[in-house]
Design an enzyme around this catalytic site. Structure first.
Site, short mmCIF file in Angstrom:
data_model
loop_
_atom_site.label_atom_id
_atom_site.label_comp_id
_atom_site.label_asym_id
_atom_site.label_seq_id
_atom_site.Cartn_x
_atom_site.Cartn_y
_atom_site.Cartn_z
N LYS A 132 36.97 -35.01 17.74
CA LYS A 132 35.75 -34.57 18.51
C LYS A 132 36.13 -33.81 19.54
CE LYS A 132 32.83 -37.24 16.22
NZ LYS A 132 33.70 -37.45 14.87
N SER A 167 31.94 -34.01 10.84
CA SER A 167 31.27 -33.99 11.75
C SER A 167 31.82 -32.77 12.81
CB SER A 167 31.74 -35.41 12.72
OG SER A 167 33.24 -35.35 13.09
#
Length: 146
Positions: free
Chosen positions: A104, A67
């Site tokens: 993230k 990701s």
């Protein structure tokens, strides 16, 4: 020493080794034309001193997944995480979200907090009051194998 393992990250605590350090040549390594070898001056370099600013608040974690590939964080990379740093907009953070750790990019403004992946195949996560959410630490460095 493994401290915690989740689906996406495995955490480690740094272990101090006295007298550690690898040879370090305090000159730039040319990525163009070679430089003369007599310019090299050998010293000792401790990666702990280079990568860890606050030993008590620093942890390592191994990335699992894709990701964050757009930010240069690849599967199996080792992250250096400092829990003493202030989480601010646009920093890469390790977060605890609904029972799982994830890494993230933080997007923070007056309208809320989002967790932004760096891969278009993954959705942006809007943090709401329904989430069990903690910003666990800020990524300061990444160690890669070549």
């Amino acid at each position: 020493m493994i401290r915690h393992k989740s689906q996406h990250l495995t955490f480690f605590t740094p272990k101090a080794i006295s007298g550690s350090g690898a040879p370090f040549f305090d000159t730039g390594i040319s990525a163009g034309f070679p430089s003369p070898a007599e310019d090299f001056k050998e010293q000792r370099l401790s990666l702990d001193k280079e990568l860890i600013k606050n030993k008590e608040a620093t942890f390592f974690a191994r990335v699992s997944g894709q990701s964050m590939i757009g930010a240069g964080l690849d599967d199996n990379d080792l992250l250096v995480i400092d829990r003493s740093l202030e989480p601010v907009n646009n920093k890469i953070a390790v977060c605890f979200l609904d029972g799982e750790f994830t890494v993230k990019r933080l997007k923070v403004n007056k309208e809320g907090v989002w967790l932004q992946p760096e891969n278009p195949n993954y959705p942006i996560i809007k943090i709401t009051s329904d989430n069990d959410f903690v910003i666990w630490g800020i990524v300061t460095n990444v160690i890669k194998k070549v």
